[in-house]
Design a protein around this motif. Sequence first.
Motif, mmCIF file in Angstrom:
data_model
loop_
_atom_site.group_PDB
_atom_site.id
_atom_site.type_symbol
_atom_site.label_atom_id
_atom_site.label_comp_id
_atom_site.label_asym_id
_atom_site.label_seq_id
_atom_site.Cartn_x
_atom_site.Cartn_y
_atom_site.Cartn_z
ATOM 1 N N PRO A 118 0.815 -1.216 0.000
ATOM 2 C CA PRO A 118 0.000 0.000 0.000
ATOM 3 C C PRO A 118 0.851 1.269 0.000
ATOM 4 O O PRO A 118 0.455 2.281 -0.559
ATOM 5 C CB PRO A 118 -0.834 -0.116 1.273
ATOM 6 N N GLY A 119 2.033 1.194 0.595
ATOM 7 C CA GLY A 119 2.919 2.361 0.597
ATOM 8 C C GLY A 119 3.391 2.709 -0.799
ATOM 9 O O GLY A 119 3.518 3.881 -1.156
ATOM 10 N N LEU A 120 3.613 1.695 -1.628
ATOM 11 C CA LEU A 120 4.037 1.923 -3.002
ATOM 12 C C LEU A 120 2.929 2.605 -3.799
ATOM 13 O O LEU A 120 3.175 3.558 -4.540
ATOM 14 C CB LEU A 120 4.429 0.601 -3.652
ATOM 15 N N ALA A 121 1.702 2.141 -3.630
ATOM 16 C CA ALA A 121 0.575 2.753 -4.337
ATOM 17 C C ALA A 121 0.406 4.203 -3.897
ATOM 18 O O ALA A 121 0.170 5.089 -4.725
ATOM 19 C CB ALA A 121 -0.700 1.958 -4.079
ATOM 20 N N ARG A 122 0.553 4.465 -2.592
ATOM 21 C CA ARG A 122 0.448 5.838 -2.083
ATOM 22 C C ARG A 122 1.520 6.723 -2.692
ATOM 23 O O ARG A 122 1.251 7.833 -3.146
ATOM 24 C CB ARG A 122 0.598 5.826 -0.557
ATOM 25 N N ALA A 123 2.751 6.223 -2.718
ATOM 26 C CA ALA A 123 3.863 7.023 -3.241
ATOM 27 C C ALA A 123 3.704 7.261 -4.735
ATOM 28 O O ALA A 123 3.974 8.357 -5.230
ATOM 29 C CB ALA A 123 5.184 6.316 -2.952
ATOM 30 N N GLU A 124 3.251 6.256 -5.461
ATOM 31 C CA GLU A 124 3.120 6.386 -6.907
ATOM 32 C C GLU A 124 2.098 7.451 -7.294
ATOM 33 O O GLU A 124 2.226 8.108 -8.311
ATOM 34 C CB GLU A 124 2.739 5.040 -7.508
ATOM 35 N N HIS A 125 1.079 7.631 -6.462
ATOM 36 C CA HIS A 125 0.030 8.602 -6.764
ATOM 37 C C HIS A 125 0.224 9.930 -6.037
ATOM 38 O O HIS A 125 -0.639 10.802 -6.112
ATOM 39 C CB HIS A 125 -1.347 8.010 -6.444
ATOM 40 N N ASP A 126 1.342 10.095 -5.374
ATOM 41 C CA ASP A 126 1.622 11.329 -4.653
ATOM 42 C C ASP A 126 2.251 12.335 -5.628
ATOM 43 O O ASP A 126 3.358 12.115 -6.123
ATOM 44 C CB ASP A 126 2.582 11.039 -3.491
ATOM 45 N N PRO A 127 1.566 13.432 -5.928
ATOM 46 C CA PRO A 127 2.111 14.398 -6.893
ATOM 47 C C PRO A 127 3.424 15.019 -6.423
ATOM 48 O O PRO A 127 4.245 15.451 -7.232
ATOM 49 C CB PRO A 127 1.000 15.447 -7.025
ATOM 50 N N ALA A 180 16.184 13.123 0.916
ATOM 51 C CA ALA A 180 16.367 14.381 1.641
ATOM 52 C C ALA A 180 15.229 15.364 1.361
ATOM 53 O O ALA A 180 14.827 16.120 2.255
ATOM 54 C CB ALA A 180 17.699 15.008 1.248
ATOM 55 N N ASP A 181 14.692 15.355 0.130
ATOM 56 C CA ASP A 181 13.729 16.381 -0.267
ATOM 57 C C ASP A 181 12.276 15.959 -0.182
ATOM 58 O O ASP A 181 11.391 16.798 -0.063
ATOM 59 C CB ASP A 181 14.004 16.825 -1.718
ATOM 60 N N TRP A 182 11.973 14.674 -0.266
ATOM 61 C CA TRP A 182 10.583 14.220 -0.364
ATOM 62 C C TRP A 182 10.253 13.256 0.752
ATOM 63 O O TRP A 182 10.998 12.330 1.045
ATOM 64 C CB TRP A 182 10.358 13.553 -1.723
ATOM 65 N N ARG A 183 9.130 13.454 1.364
ATOM 66 C CA ARG A 183 8.604 12.527 2.364
ATOM 67 C C ARG A 183 7.225 12.092 1.890
ATOM 68 O O ARG A 183 6.406 12.935 1.487
ATOM 69 C CB ARG A 183 8.463 13.196 3.736
ATOM 70 N N PRO A 184 6.948 10.778 1.922
ATOM 71 C CA PRO A 184 5.622 10.322 1.460
ATOM 72 C C PRO A 184 4.519 10.879 2.343
ATOM 73 O O PRO A 184 4.731 11.176 3.518
ATOM 74 C CB PRO A 184 5.711 8.806 1.550
ATOM 75 N N ALA A 185 3.363 11.010 1.738
ATOM 76 C CA ALA A 185 2.192 11.456 2.500
ATOM 77 C C ALA A 185 1.888 10.433 3.574
ATOM 78 O O ALA A 185 2.103 9.234 3.400
ATOM 79 C CB ALA A 185 0.994 11.625 1.568
ATOM 80 N N ALA A 186 1.379 10.907 4.683
ATOM 81 C CA ALA A 186 1.064 10.005 5.810
ATOM 82 C C ALA A 186 -0.054 9.059 5.410
ATOM 83 O O ALA A 186 -0.968 9.430 4.679
ATOM 84 C CB ALA A 186 0.662 10.810 7.030
ATOM 85 N N ALA A 187 0.046 7.840 5.904
ATOM 86 C CA ALA A 187 -0.998 6.844 5.645
ATOM 87 C C ALA A 187 -2.255 7.233 6.384
ATOM 88 O O ALA A 187 -2.190 7.764 7.499
ATOM 89 C CB ALA A 187 -0.527 5.466 6.083
ATOM 90 N N PRO A 188 -3.407 6.991 5.782
ATOM 91 C CA PRO A 188 -4.658 7.303 6.500
ATOM 92 C C PRO A 188 -4.783 6.438 7.757
ATOM 93 O O PRO A 188 -4.417 5.279 7.747
ATOM 94 C CB PRO A 188 -5.755 6.972 5.505
ATOM 95 N N THR A 189 -5.278 7.027 8.794
ATOM 96 C CA THR A 189 -5.476 6.295 10.044
ATOM 97 C C THR A 189 -6.825 5.585 9.988
ATOM 98 O O THR A 189 -7.679 5.918 9.182
ATOM 99 C CB THR A 189 -5.443 7.249 11.258
ATOM 100 N N PRO A 190 -7.039 4.578 10.836
ATOM 101 C CA PRO A 190 -8.301 3.848 10.807
ATOM 102 C C PRO A 190 -9.520 4.745 10.972
ATOM 103 O O PRO A 190 -10.581 4.443 10.467
ATOM 104 C CB PRO A 190 -8.186 2.866 11.982
ATOM 105 N N GLY A 191 -9.403 5.895 11.644
ATOM 106 C CA GLY A 191 -10.526 6.800 11.818
ATOM 107 C C GLY A 191 -10.840 7.610 10.582
ATOM 108 O O GLY A 191 -11.831 8.320 10.529
ATOM 109 N N GLY A 192 -9.975 7.568 9.555
ATOM 110 C CA GLY A 192 -10.233 8.254 8.312
ATOM 111 C C GLY A 192 -9.467 9.548 8.145
ATOM 112 O O GLY A 192 -9.505 10.151 7.102
ATOM 113 N N THR A 193 -8.745 10.036 9.170
ATOM 114 C CA THR A 193 -7.964 11.256 9.010
ATOM 115 C C THR A 193 -6.518 10.914 8.844
ATOM 116 O O THR A 193 -6.009 9.987 9.475
ATOM 117 C CB THR A 193 -8.138 12.163 10.250
ATOM 118 N N PRO A 194 -5.814 11.645 7.980
ATOM 119 C CA PRO A 194 -4.394 11.351 7.767
ATOM 120 C C PRO A 194 -3.538 11.763 8.923
ATOM 121 O O PRO A 194 -3.865 12.523 9.735
ATOM 122 C CB PRO A 194 -4.033 12.113 6.501
#
Length: 170
Positions: A93-102, A156-170
């Motif tokens: 799931p982390g790969l899918a998140r990173a791939e779609h992160d602009p 150094a320059d890019w950090r992936p977006a945080a994974a959504p938490t079970p409650g629905g907020t990132p």
Amino acid sequence: MDDDDVTYEAFVATRAQALLRYGFVLTGNADDAADLLQEGLIRLRGAWGRVVNKRDPEGYVRKTMARQHISAWRRRRREHLVGRVPEGPYEDPGLARAEHDPRLWEALTLLPRRQRAVLVLRYYEDLSDEEIAATLGIARGTVRSQAARALDKLRADWRPAAAPTPGGTP
């Protein structure tokens, strides 16, 4: 019957039981130990003239048995037949998140052209270092160094977006 036959037969008569025990220690199985001993004694008979001159026929048989056991072990270890495939496809799931992160694609545009090309060819097109080198007309070592530098810059320059938490907020 010549003297070599008598000497070989005497050796087998006096040392076969000890060699069989050695085979059992190697294999843990009496049948496999007997097979190893038989193969070792057959090979000893073929090389008896050379081995007798070295005065260590038992060492020759022990080495032959050990090598035969290792070869058999390697053959068995290479192939494991199973009734069904033990694993399914792996989804990261982390790969899918990173791939779609602009932001990842923006960070890629900030890299030098060669570094960006190496990363895209390696991770997006799934090419080997040799294929990348041929495509870009550079050495394989250059591919590896450019990839390492590019990954260092991305880390150094890019950090992936945080994974959504079970409650629905990132």
